[in-house]
Design a protein around this motif. Sequence first.
Motif, PDB file in Angstrom:
ATOM      1  N   ALA A 151      32.734 -45.967   6.878  1.00 34.62           N
ATOM      2  CA  ALA A 151      31.669 -45.713   7.841  1.00 34.62           C
ATOM      3  C   ALA A 151      30.899 -44.431   7.581  1.00 34.62           C
ATOM      4  O   ALA A 151      29.698 -44.374   7.779  1.00 34.62           O
ATOM      5  CB  ALA A 151      32.255 -45.694   9.253  1.00 34.62           C
ATOM      6  N   SER A 152      31.561 -43.392   7.139  1.00 36.19           N
ATOM      7  CA  SER A 152      30.903 -42.102   6.997  1.00 36.19           C
ATOM      8  C   SER A 152      30.166 -41.932   5.681  1.00 36.19           C
ATOM      9  O   SER A 152      29.371 -41.032   5.537  1.00 36.19           O
ATOM     10  CB  SER A 152      31.942 -40.997   7.100  1.00 36.19           C
ATOM     11  OG  SER A 152      32.786 -41.052   5.969  1.00 36.19           O
ATOM     12  N   GLY A 153      30.466 -42.767   4.711  1.00 37.33           N
ATOM     13  CA  GLY A 153      29.889 -42.562   3.396  1.00 37.33           C
ATOM     14  C   GLY A 153      30.670 -41.540   2.585  1.00 37.33           C
ATOM     15  O   GLY A 153      30.315 -41.214   1.463  1.00 37.33           O
ATOM     16  N   PHE A 154      31.732 -40.998   3.153  1.00 40.84           N
ATOM     17  CA  PHE A 154      32.586 -40.051   2.432  1.00 40.84           C
ATOM     18  C   PHE A 154      33.234 -40.801   1.286  1.00 40.84           C
ATOM     19  O   PHE A 154      33.878 -41.812   1.481  1.00 40.84           O
ATOM     20  CB  PHE A 154      33.645 -39.505   3.385  1.00 40.84           C
ATOM     21  CG  PHE A 154      34.625 -38.570   2.744  1.00 40.84           C
ATOM     22  CD1 PHE A 154      34.241 -37.304   2.387  1.00 40.84           C
ATOM     23  CD2 PHE A 154      35.916 -38.969   2.498  1.00 40.84           C
ATOM     24  CE1 PHE A 154      35.140 -36.430   1.812  1.00 40.84           C
ATOM     25  CE2 PHE A 154      36.826 -38.112   1.921  1.00 40.84           C
ATOM     26  CZ  PHE A 154      36.432 -36.837   1.586  1.00 40.84           C
ATOM     27  N   ARG A 155      33.062 -40.349   0.086  1.00 38.59           N
ATOM     28  CA  ARG A 155      33.522 -41.107  -1.067  1.00 38.59           C
ATOM     29  C   ARG A 155      34.472 -40.286  -1.917  1.00 38.59           C
ATOM     30  O   ARG A 155      34.068 -39.354  -2.596  1.00 38.59           O
ATOM     31  CB  ARG A 155      32.334 -41.541  -1.921  1.00 38.59           C
ATOM     32  CG  ARG A 155      31.276 -42.344  -1.192  1.00 38.59           C
ATOM     33  CD  ARG A 155      31.754 -43.649  -0.680  1.00 38.59           C
ATOM     34  NE  ARG A 155      32.222 -44.455  -1.775  1.00 38.59           N
ATOM     35  CZ  ARG A 155      32.720 -45.662  -1.646  1.00 38.59           C
ATOM     36  NH1 ARG A 155      32.833 -46.199  -0.472  1.00 38.59           N
ATOM     37  NH2 ARG A 155      33.127 -46.330  -2.690  1.00 38.59           N
ATOM     38  N   LEU A 156      35.732 -40.633  -1.871  1.00 36.80           N
ATOM     39  CA  LEU A 156      36.677 -39.986  -2.770  1.00 36.80           C
ATOM     40  C   LEU A 156      36.346 -40.312  -4.218  1.00 36.80           C
ATOM     41  O   LEU A 156      36.722 -39.568  -5.116  1.00 36.80           O
ATOM     42  CB  LEU A 156      38.106 -40.420  -2.447  1.00 36.80           C
ATOM     43  CG  LEU A 156      38.744 -39.768  -1.232  1.00 36.80           C
ATOM     44  CD1 LEU A 156      40.132 -40.355  -0.987  1.00 36.80           C
ATOM     45  CD2 LEU A 156      38.822 -38.270  -1.378  1.00 36.80           C
ATOM     46  N   ALA A 157      35.628 -41.418  -4.434  1.00 40.45           N
ATOM     47  CA  ALA A 157      35.256 -41.783  -5.799  1.00 40.45           C
ATOM     48  C   ALA A 157      34.390 -40.698  -6.437  1.00 40.45           C
ATOM     49  O   ALA A 157      34.312 -40.599  -7.656  1.00 40.45           O
ATOM     50  CB  ALA A 157      34.531 -43.120  -5.815  1.00 40.45           C
ATOM     51  N   ASN A 158      33.745 -39.867  -5.630  1.00 42.41           N
ATOM     52  CA  ASN A 158      32.916 -38.775  -6.136  1.00 42.41           C
ATOM     53  C   ASN A 158      33.698 -37.472  -6.239  1.00 42.41           C
ATOM     54  O   ASN A 158      33.135 -36.444  -6.563  1.00 42.41           O
ATOM     55  CB  ASN A 158      31.699 -38.562  -5.227  1.00 42.41           C
ATOM     56  CG  ASN A 158      30.803 -39.763  -5.200  1.00 42.41           C
ATOM     57  OD1 ASN A 158      30.695 -40.493  -6.175  1.00 42.41           O
ATOM     58  ND2 ASN A 158      30.166 -40.002  -4.076  1.00 42.41           N
ATOM     59  N   ALA A 159      34.980 -37.530  -5.938  1.00 38.45           N
ATOM     60  CA  ALA A 159      35.799 -36.322  -5.928  1.00 38.45           C
ATOM     61  C   ALA A 159      36.205 -35.914  -7.332  1.00 38.45           C
ATOM     62  O   ALA A 159      36.209 -36.708  -8.266  1.00 38.45           O
ATOM     63  CB  ALA A 159      37.049 -36.550  -5.073  1.00 38.45           C
ATOM     64  N   CYS A 160      36.562 -34.649  -7.442  1.00 45.85           N
ATOM     65  CA  CYS A 160      37.065 -34.104  -8.697  1.00 45.85           C
ATOM     66  C   CYS A 160      38.316 -33.291  -8.393  1.00 45.85           C
ATOM     67  O   CYS A 160      38.390 -32.635  -7.348  1.00 45.85           O
ATOM     68  CB  CYS A 160      36.003 -33.204  -9.329  1.00 45.85           C
ATOM     69  SG  CYS A 160      36.505 -32.494 -10.913  1.00 45.85           S
ATOM     70  N   LEU A 161      39.271 -33.352  -9.274  1.00 48.05           N
ATOM     71  CA  LEU A 161      40.465 -32.522  -9.110  1.00 48.05           C
ATOM     72  C   LEU A 161      40.075 -31.053  -9.089  1.00 48.05           C
ATOM     73  O   LEU A 161      39.176 -30.627  -9.823  1.00 48.05           O
ATOM     74  CB  LEU A 161      41.455 -32.771 -10.249  1.00 48.05           C
ATOM     75  CG  LEU A 161      42.206 -34.091 -10.209  1.00 48.05           C
ATOM     76  CD1 LEU A 161      43.033 -34.253 -11.477  1.00 48.05           C
ATOM     77  CD2 LEU A 161      43.100 -34.172  -8.979  1.00 48.05           C
ATOM     78  N   SER A 162      40.760 -30.265  -8.280  1.00 53.81           N
ATOM     79  CA  SER A 162      40.443 -28.842  -8.180  1.00 53.81           C
ATOM     80  C   SER A 162      41.011 -28.039  -9.344  1.00 53.81           C
ATOM     81  O   SER A 162      40.743 -26.856  -9.465  1.00 53.81           O
ATOM     82  CB  SER A 162      40.985 -28.280  -6.857  1.00 53.81           C
ATOM     83  OG  SER A 162      42.394 -28.393  -6.838  1.00 53.81           O
ATOM     84  N   HIS A 163      41.782 -28.691 -10.203  1.00 54.31           N
ATOM     85  CA  HIS A 163      42.358 -28.016 -11.364  1.00 54.31           C
ATOM     86  C   HIS A 163      42.186 -28.905 -12.606  1.00 54.31           C
ATOM     87  O   HIS A 163      42.042 -30.120 -12.490  1.00 54.31           O
ATOM     88  CB  HIS A 163      43.852 -27.741 -11.136  1.00 54.31           C
ATOM     89  CG  HIS A 163      44.652 -29.002 -11.008  1.00 54.31           C
ATOM     90  ND1 HIS A 163      44.683 -29.737  -9.847  1.00 54.31           N
ATOM     91  CD2 HIS A 163      45.412 -29.684 -11.906  1.00 54.31           C
ATOM     92  CE1 HIS A 163      45.438 -30.818 -10.035  1.00 54.31           C
ATOM     93  NE2 HIS A 163      45.888 -30.802 -11.269  1.00 54.31           N
ATOM     94  N   PHE A 164      42.180 -28.278 -13.753  1.00 53.81           N
ATOM     95  CA  PHE A 164      42.051 -29.016 -15.011  1.00 53.81           C
ATOM     96  C   PHE A 164      43.322 -29.799 -15.284  1.00 53.81           C
ATOM     97  O   PHE A 164      44.429 -29.265 -15.211  1.00 53.81           O
ATOM     98  CB  PHE A 164      41.766 -28.050 -16.170  1.00 53.81           C
ATOM     99  CG  PHE A 164      41.777 -28.710 -17.513  1.00 53.81           C
ATOM    100  CD1 PHE A 164      40.859 -29.703 -17.825  1.00 53.81           C
ATOM    101  CD2 PHE A 164      42.714 -28.353 -18.467  1.00 53.81           C
ATOM    102  CE1 PHE A 164      40.867 -30.320 -19.072  1.00 53.81           C
ATOM    103  CE2 PHE A 164      42.734 -28.961 -19.714  1.00 53.81           C
ATOM    104  CZ  PHE A 164      41.804 -29.947 -20.015  1.00 53.81           C
ATOM    105  N   ASP A 165      43.173 -31.074 -15.595  1.00 50.61           N
ATOM    106  CA  ASP A 165      44.295 -31.951 -15.942  1.00 50.61           C
ATOM    107  C   ASP A 165      43.934 -32.660 -17.239  1.00 50.61           C
ATOM    108  O   ASP A 165      43.051 -33.511 -17.270  1.00 50.61           O
ATOM    109  CB  ASP A 165      44.528 -32.963 -14.814  1.00 50.61           C
ATOM    110  CG  ASP A 165      45.675 -33.921 -15.088  1.00 50.61           C
ATOM    111  OD1 ASP A 165      46.105 -34.056 -16.254  1.00 50.61           O
ATOM    112  OD2 ASP A 165      46.136 -34.553 -14.122  1.00 50.61           O
TER     113      ASP A 165
END
Length: 128
Positions: free
Chosen positions: A12-26
């Motif tokens: 509903a909100s349009g919040f997309r974890l698909a656009n997320a990035c890890l906060s640390h290098f992996d």
Amino acid sequence: MTVHAECLIEPASGFRLANACLSHFDRTRFATEADWREALRASPVRVQWDPERDLRFNPLPHRAIQIGLSGSAVARYVGDWIVSVRDVTPLAHEVHAAVRAGDDEAARALLPVERPYPLSDELTARIG
């Protein structure tokens, strides 16, 4: 004071974890640190996985997601996604009192139900 913000997440909100990035290098998810830095720069949503703990701070076999917002995601969070905010300080004191009294069962009964958030294979590959 301890507050709890009830938020609309997906879809509903349009919040997309698909656009997320890890906060640390992996290195298992990014070929180079430069690639990760570019993904981090482009993403308004940062994700890190924290150890989950029980009422006595013992490690649990699963992790908890911590989501950080920046840029446009902050405005959307504040303006669109929060549907309520409530002070849960009295509840936190009740849970703490039950734990201190040795009644972990009563303390657990006071806690909100948590459900695993399903991640697609693609999203799992991206953020873990």
